[in-house]
Design a protein around this motif. Structure first.
Motif, PDB file in Angstrom:
ATOM      1  N   SER A 162      48.585  34.981  34.280  1.00 25.70           N
ATOM      2  CA  SER A 162      49.054  36.298  34.690  1.00 25.70           C
ATOM      3  C   SER A 162      50.316  36.201  35.546  1.00 25.70           C
ATOM      4  O   SER A 162      50.357  35.481  36.536  1.00 25.70           O
ATOM      5  CB  SER A 162      47.958  37.013  35.475  1.00 25.70           C
ATOM      6  OG  SER A 162      48.352  38.331  35.749  1.00 25.70           O
ATOM      7  N   THR A 204      42.606  45.434  37.059  1.00 25.86           N
ATOM      8  CA  THR A 204      43.129  44.462  36.084  1.00 25.86           C
ATOM      9  C   THR A 204      42.369  44.544  34.764  1.00 25.86           C
ATOM     10  O   THR A 204      42.963  44.581  33.683  1.00 25.86           O
ATOM     11  CB  THR A 204      43.036  43.028  36.651  1.00 25.86           C
ATOM     12  OG1 THR A 204      43.904  42.920  37.785  1.00 25.86           O
ATOM     13  CG2 THR A 204      43.439  41.986  35.629  1.00 25.86           C
ATOM     14  N   LEU A 205      41.045  44.556  34.859  1.00 23.26           N
ATOM     15  CA  LEU A 205      40.214  44.539  33.652  1.00 23.26           C
ATOM     16  C   LEU A 205      40.443  45.785  32.803  1.00 23.26           C
ATOM     17  O   LEU A 205      40.472  45.709  31.561  1.00 23.26           O
ATOM     18  CB  LEU A 205      38.739  44.399  34.030  1.00 23.26           C
ATOM     19  CG  LEU A 205      37.774  44.072  32.892  1.00 23.26           C
ATOM     20  CD1 LEU A 205      38.174  42.809  32.144  1.00 23.26           C
ATOM     21  CD2 LEU A 205      36.343  43.943  33.416  1.00 23.26           C
ATOM     22  N   ASP A 236      39.170  36.498  32.662  1.00 22.04           N
ATOM     23  CA  ASP A 236      39.304  37.264  33.902  1.00 22.04           C
ATOM     24  C   ASP A 236      38.183  36.849  34.867  1.00 22.04           C
ATOM     25  O   ASP A 236      37.033  36.696  34.459  1.00 22.04           O
ATOM     26  CB  ASP A 236      39.211  38.767  33.582  1.00 22.04           C
ATOM     27  CG  ASP A 236      39.143  39.606  34.844  1.00 22.04           C
ATOM     28  OD1 ASP A 236      40.128  39.601  35.599  1.00 22.04           O
ATOM     29  OD2 ASP A 236      38.089  40.236  35.094  1.00 22.04           O
ATOM     30  N   SER A 249      35.003  38.179  31.258  1.00 20.98           N
ATOM     31  CA  SER A 249      35.232  38.587  32.646  1.00 20.98           C
ATOM     32  C   SER A 249      33.989  38.231  33.451  1.00 20.98           C
ATOM     33  O   SER A 249      32.944  38.851  33.295  1.00 20.98           O
ATOM     34  CB  SER A 249      35.515  40.092  32.724  1.00 20.98           C
ATOM     35  OG  SER A 249      35.747  40.467  34.073  1.00 20.98           O
ATOM     36  N   VAL A 299      43.389  35.232  34.766  1.00 19.52           N
ATOM     37  CA  VAL A 299      43.804  36.275  35.712  1.00 19.52           C
ATOM     38  C   VAL A 299      42.656  36.617  36.659  1.00 19.52           C
ATOM     39  O   VAL A 299      41.484  36.558  36.285  1.00 19.52           O
ATOM     40  CB  VAL A 299      44.278  37.547  34.951  1.00 19.52           C
ATOM     41  CG1 VAL A 299      43.168  38.123  34.087  1.00 19.52           C
ATOM     42  CG2 VAL A 299      44.811  38.605  35.915  1.00 19.52           C
ATOM     43  N   TYR A 300      43.041  36.958  37.896  1.00 14.90           N
ATOM     44  CA  TYR A 300      42.071  37.510  38.844  1.00 14.90           C
ATOM     45  C   TYR A 300      42.813  38.476  39.769  1.00 14.90           C
ATOM     46  O   TYR A 300      43.765  38.084  40.456  1.00 14.90           O
ATOM     47  CB  TYR A 300      41.391  36.410  39.660  1.00 14.90           C
ATOM     48  CG  TYR A 300      40.452  36.970  40.729  1.00 14.90           C
ATOM     49  CD1 TYR A 300      39.317  37.692  40.353  1.00 14.90           C
ATOM     50  CD2 TYR A 300      40.735  36.810  42.085  1.00 14.90           C
ATOM     51  CE1 TYR A 300      38.475  38.234  41.302  1.00 14.90           C
ATOM     52  CE2 TYR A 300      39.896  37.355  43.049  1.00 14.90           C
ATOM     53  CZ  TYR A 300      38.763  38.060  42.649  1.00 14.90           C
ATOM     54  OH  TYR A 300      37.935  38.610  43.590  1.00 14.90           O
ATOM     55  N   ILE A 315      49.644  41.719  35.111  1.00 15.45           N
ATOM     56  CA  ILE A 315      48.904  41.318  33.911  1.00 15.45           C
ATOM     57  C   ILE A 315      49.457  41.945  32.633  1.00 15.45           C
ATOM     58  O   ILE A 315      49.546  41.299  31.591  1.00 15.45           O
ATOM     59  CB  ILE A 315      47.378  41.599  34.053  1.00 15.45           C
ATOM     60  CG1 ILE A 315      46.606  41.057  32.834  1.00 15.45           C
ATOM     61  CG2 ILE A 315      47.081  43.068  34.283  1.00 15.45           C
ATOM     62  CD1 ILE A 315      46.706  39.578  32.601  1.00 15.45           C
ATOM     63  N   SER A 347      37.699  40.661  38.007  1.00 14.53           N
ATOM     64  CA  SER A 347      38.640  41.454  38.817  1.00 14.53           C
ATOM     65  C   SER A 347      38.044  42.817  39.156  1.00 14.53           C
ATOM     66  O   SER A 347      37.301  43.399  38.358  1.00 14.53           O
ATOM     67  CB  SER A 347      39.952  41.666  38.057  1.00 14.53           C
ATOM     68  OG  SER A 347      40.629  40.446  37.889  1.00 14.53           O
TER      69      SER A 347
END
Length: 249
Positions: free
Chosen positions: A89, A46-47, A39, A62, A11-12, A18, A42
């Motif tokens: 995601s 998101t995180l 990750d 991340s 994911v980013y 998410i 982000s």
């Protein structure tokens, strides 16, 4: 002993989707899941969403990456399960019992695969992907296009290699073909096993994706068969477009 499935989510900056993906994995009835989230550093919240579930995630990193396949390779390097699957995601398992259903289909396959349902931003079903998953899947099955999506394929971790970083958009095709070449037992699971969030790819990227696909298929299937297969793909696309235009008119 149940096989352990490593589920990897990349994911980013996708705070919108998410959580849906996280819950799709965490709510599986199948117990033997190692969940890995990668990750790309982000900065849109998101995180923070991921960290709400951190105690149920086996491994979370991340940090900046060099693109989607670099991130996917980081996830693969962390995986210790018997099988791996990518649920990036926005994508979801089809139902809460999907993983249990997959492994109940047959014991000890090298690859399990099934059908993918497309959904739009409102999570409304757009039906099955244009490419139907073949009744029998081999490494040659992608010669007319990617008939199984990466959200719908479970591969023994011992068969997988890293994604080839020279491809930026279509490395998953090459990755699946390379694993399928080594597979002895490939099992189809009935029905849908994944939901794929349809996203727009810019025309410039679409062209790059097609060029990459051509190069991958030329490498695996040879130049002349690939030229012939692309003529078939073009015909099928034209026919599909015409037929759908008629039904929509």
């Amino acid at each position: 002993m149940k096989p352990v499935l490593s589920v990897i989510t990349i994911v980013y900056n996708n705070s919108r989707d998410i959580e849906r993906t996280l819950l799709s994995v965490l709510n599986q009835t199948y117990g033997a899941i190692e969940y890995i989230v990668v990750d790309g550093a982000s900065n849109d919240g998101t995180l923070e969403i991921i960290k709400r579930y951190e105690n149920r995630i086996a491994k979370l990193i991340s940090e900046k990456d060099k693109g989607i396949y670099d991130a996917m390779n980081k996830g693969l390097a962390l995986a210790t399960g018997d099988y791996v699957i990518f649920m990036n995601s926005g994508d979801e398992f089809y139902a809460n019992d999907t993983v249990a259903k997959v492994f109940a289909t047959a014991p000890d396959a090298d690859i399990y695969y099934g059908e993918t349902e497309m959904v739009n931003d409102e999570r409304e079903s757009l039906g099955r992907r244009r490419h139907k998953a073949p009744a029998k899947f081999t490494w040659r099955s992608f010669k007319y296009g990617m008939s199984v999506s990466h959200q719908a394929i479970y591969i023994k971790r011992s068969l997988v290699e890293p994604y080839d970083p020279k491809y930026q958009l279509s490395a998953d095709i090459d990755w699946i073909i390379r694993a399928a070449k080594k597979a002895k037992k490939i099992v189809k699971v009935d029905g849908y096993v994944a939901k794929y969030l349809v996203g727009g790819m810019s025309k410039a990227k679409h062209k790059q994706s097609l060029l990459e696909r051509f190069d991958i298929m030329k490498r695996h299937y040879g130049l002349v068969p690939t030229l012939f297969n692309h003529a078939v793909i073009a015909f099928n696309l034209g026919w599909y477009w015409l037929r759908n235009r008629r039904t929509n008119d």
